[in-house]
Design a protein around this motif. Structure first.
Motif, PDB file in Angstrom:
ATOM      1  N   ARG A 183     113.061  11.644 116.894  1.00  0.00           N
ATOM      2  CA  ARG A 183     112.880  12.536 115.768  1.00  0.00           C
ATOM      3  C   ARG A 183     113.468  13.911 116.087  1.00  0.00           C
ATOM      4  O   ARG A 183     113.225  14.479 117.150  1.00  0.00           O
ATOM      5  CB  ARG A 183     111.397  12.668 115.455  1.00  0.00           C
ATOM      6  CG  ARG A 183     111.087  13.520 114.242  1.00  0.00           C
ATOM      7  CD  ARG A 183     109.611  13.439 113.887  1.00  0.00           C
ATOM      8  NE  ARG A 183     109.290  14.306 112.790  1.00  0.00           N
ATOM      9  CZ  ARG A 183     108.096  14.364 112.219  1.00  0.00           C
ATOM     10  NH1 ARG A 183     107.103  13.591 112.685  1.00  0.00           N
ATOM     11  NH2 ARG A 183     107.871  15.182 111.201  1.00  0.00           N
ATOM     12  N   LEU A 184     114.217  14.456 115.146  1.00  0.00           N
ATOM     13  CA  LEU A 184     114.816  15.778 115.320  1.00  0.00           C
ATOM     14  C   LEU A 184     113.963  16.889 114.713  1.00  0.00           C
ATOM     15  O   LEU A 184     114.039  18.039 115.153  1.00  0.00           O
ATOM     16  CB  LEU A 184     116.214  15.806 114.709  1.00  0.00           C
ATOM     17  CG  LEU A 184     117.243  14.883 115.372  1.00  0.00           C
ATOM     18  CD1 LEU A 184     118.571  14.973 114.641  1.00  0.00           C
ATOM     19  CD2 LEU A 184     117.428  15.228 116.843  1.00  0.00           C
ATOM     20  N   LYS A 185     113.230  16.590 113.661  1.00  0.00           N
ATOM     21  CA  LYS A 185     112.417  17.633 113.008  1.00  0.00           C
ATOM     22  C   LYS A 185     111.031  17.109 112.739  1.00  0.00           C
ATOM     23  O   LYS A 185     110.801  15.946 112.584  1.00  0.00           O
ATOM     24  CB  LYS A 185     113.077  18.052 111.684  1.00  0.00           C
ATOM     25  CG  LYS A 185     114.426  18.766 111.853  1.00  0.00           C
ATOM     26  CD  LYS A 185     114.962  19.224 110.495  1.00  0.00           C
ATOM     27  CE  LYS A 185     116.286  19.927 110.650  1.00  0.00           C
ATOM     28  NZ  LYS A 185     116.827  20.389 109.350  1.00  0.00           N
TER      29      LYS A 185
END
Length: 493
Positions: free
Chosen positions: A491-493
């Motif tokens: 997950r990036l955000k």
């Protein structure tokens, strides 16, 4: 019947087209015993095989799964060890189980050396073909013949398929019937039984029938070829290649007299089969168990016999090849003297047999989601029937075709669509055939280019079927899923 469970007798022929019995309208041979079985039960007019060649077709029947479910696509493929044949479920349910004859759920080189670990048979008297694998320790016919006549055994071993007109008393079909009768008469009466009589007739070679059976064929009524060559055979690559290099040799190398002799031998073998089946059915009557026995007669695929300019079986889906006879009789359960127009396939026999043995419906559905109990399927069973050919058969030299031959058939009972990927590097897409079986039962008018609406509808049905097969088929690859502490967060955000 002390157990309270029905006995089950499965009689399977090999390479028998649907239109080869009196109960299917044939009048050039007499088949009174199978016709009598039909009068006492239900005849299925729309039984389509899962594949037009032995091994995948039989693997489907014994697992209750279509080809994607068991993974056997070609003649010499080996059924995975983790697949369970329905006789094992019967044995676990208290049945005595017996095989007399051909199994062929795996390639012959595998079966002559090793039994499938889950074949489920207590009595296993296997034979692929009279003169094949005669030294196999599992070959019950070879052992029986050697005791009966060492001289004839040696003649058969020496001459193989070149030996013509095998006497009835030494014939494979006679052996299978004799051993089935002996099993019925000497069974453990405290157990229900499942017995399979599986013969090689009327499979080629067509001249191995007892010579006296030739007179049982009315040549004045029997056409030398029934259906003319379809125009699309010349334009569809797979069909043209089968005509040129099918495993009996080029179609053009055979004469009308050759076709006549093929058909005489073929139907003479059917007459022999009918006589031997009659003896088996009479044994049920003598034992007083006919009323409490489910009897099934079926074949694994058909035989073109020259129809449409094609021979035996292969990468084609004409009725002569993919539609087979199916008769079931179970007094008090299956209505007598009835015909079913329902679309059924041989893999439905697994659920039918297990349901007869009392296995719960939810257990059967979990084992084989596509298989249906057809004993009351007089009007409806499946929406469509699908037949797959995936580089299945062999050419005149006994090898798989190169480049590969691939094809798929789907029918809704009225329309039949056959599709073939083009086999050239330049042309892409598919070629195909479309027939209206109601208006054109001989499949001589191809609607592929003229009835696109029907074609697209069947394409949609085939897509849905394919997706469902992928969802429910077993995973072939192992899994190496990481434990919780080794999970990677992306997950990036």
């Amino acid at each position: 019947m002390k157990s309270g469970k029905p006995n089950i007798l499965l009689i399977q022929s090999d390479q028998q087209r649907w239109d080869s019995l009196g109960c299917y309208g044939v009048d050039w041979i007499q088949t009174p015993h199978l016709d009598s079985l039909a009068e006492g039960g239900m005849v299925f007019d729309a039984c389509y095989v899962n594949n037009p060649v032995c091994t995948p077709s039989r693997a489907s029947m014994f697992t209750g799964k279509h080809l994607p479910g068991h993974g056997v696509y070609r003649l010499h493929d080996v059924l995975p060890d983790n697949e369970i044949l329905f006789p094992e479920h019967l044995r676990n349910a208290g049945y005595a189980t017996a095989l007399f004859g051909k199994l062929h759920v795996s390639g012959r080189m595998q079966e002559e050396q090793e039994r499938h670990p889950h074949d489920g048979f207590d009595t296993y008297e296997w034979c692929m073909e009279a003169s094949i694998s005669m030294d196999s320790p599992y070959n019950g016919y070879s052992q029986w013949l050697h005791k009966k006549s060492p001289e004839f055994w040696n003649t058969l071993k020496t001459q193989g398929r070149k030996l013509k007109h095998i006497p009835r008393e030494y014939h494979f079909t006679h052996w299978a019937a004799e051993r089935t009768i002996d099993f019925i008469e000497n069974r453990d009466t405290n157990k229900p039984f499942f017995c399979m009589m599986s013969v090689f007739d009327p499979h080629n070679p067509y001249d191995d029938y007892p010579s006296e059976y030739a007179v049982r064929v009315d040549q004045d009524k029997m056409p030398s070829t029934q259906i003319s060559i379809s125009e699309t055979n010349h334009t569809i690559g797979a069909l043209a290649r089968e005509q040129k290099d099918g495993y009996l040799g080029p179609y053009t190398s055979f004469t009308e007299e050759d076709f006549l002799q093929m058909r005489i031998g073929y139907y003479a073998s059917v007459a022999l089969l009918d006589d031997e089946v009659g003896k088996v059915l009479a044994a049920l009557e003598r034992q007083g168990i006919a009323e409490e026995t489910l009897v099934i007669f079926v074949s694994d695929h058909g035989d073109m016999l020259g129809d449409h300019g094609l021979l035996v079986k292969g990468a084609f889906f004409y009725e002569s090849c993919v539609r087979v006879p199916l008769i079931i009789r179970q007094p008090g359960v299956v209505p007598s003297n009835t015909r079913s127009q329902a679309l059924v396939q041989p893999h439905d026999l697994a659920a039918t047999i297990l349901s007869t043995a009392g296995l719960p419906e939810d257990q059967i559905n979990a084992l084989m989601p596509d298989s249906r109990d057809i004993r009351k399927a007089q009007k409806h069973c499946h929406e469509t029937a699908v037949c797959l050919y995936r580089q299945t058969g062999i050419d005149a030299k006994g090898r798989y075709f190169e480049p590969p031959l691939l094809g798929t058939m789907i029918t809704d009972g009225r329309y039949k669509m056959n599709i073939y990927p083009q086999d050239t590097k330049i042309n892409h897409g598919v070629q195909g055939q479309l027939f209206d079986l109601n208006e054109d039962p001989l499949e001589q008018t191809d609607l592929w280019d003229t009835d696109k609406e029907v074609r697209l509808s069947l394409m949609d049905s085939l897509y849905d079927w394919t997706m469902q097969q992928e969802i429910q088929s077993p995973r072939r690859a192992a899994s190496a899923e990481p434990p919780k502490e080794h999970l990677i967060t992306n997950r990036l955000k």
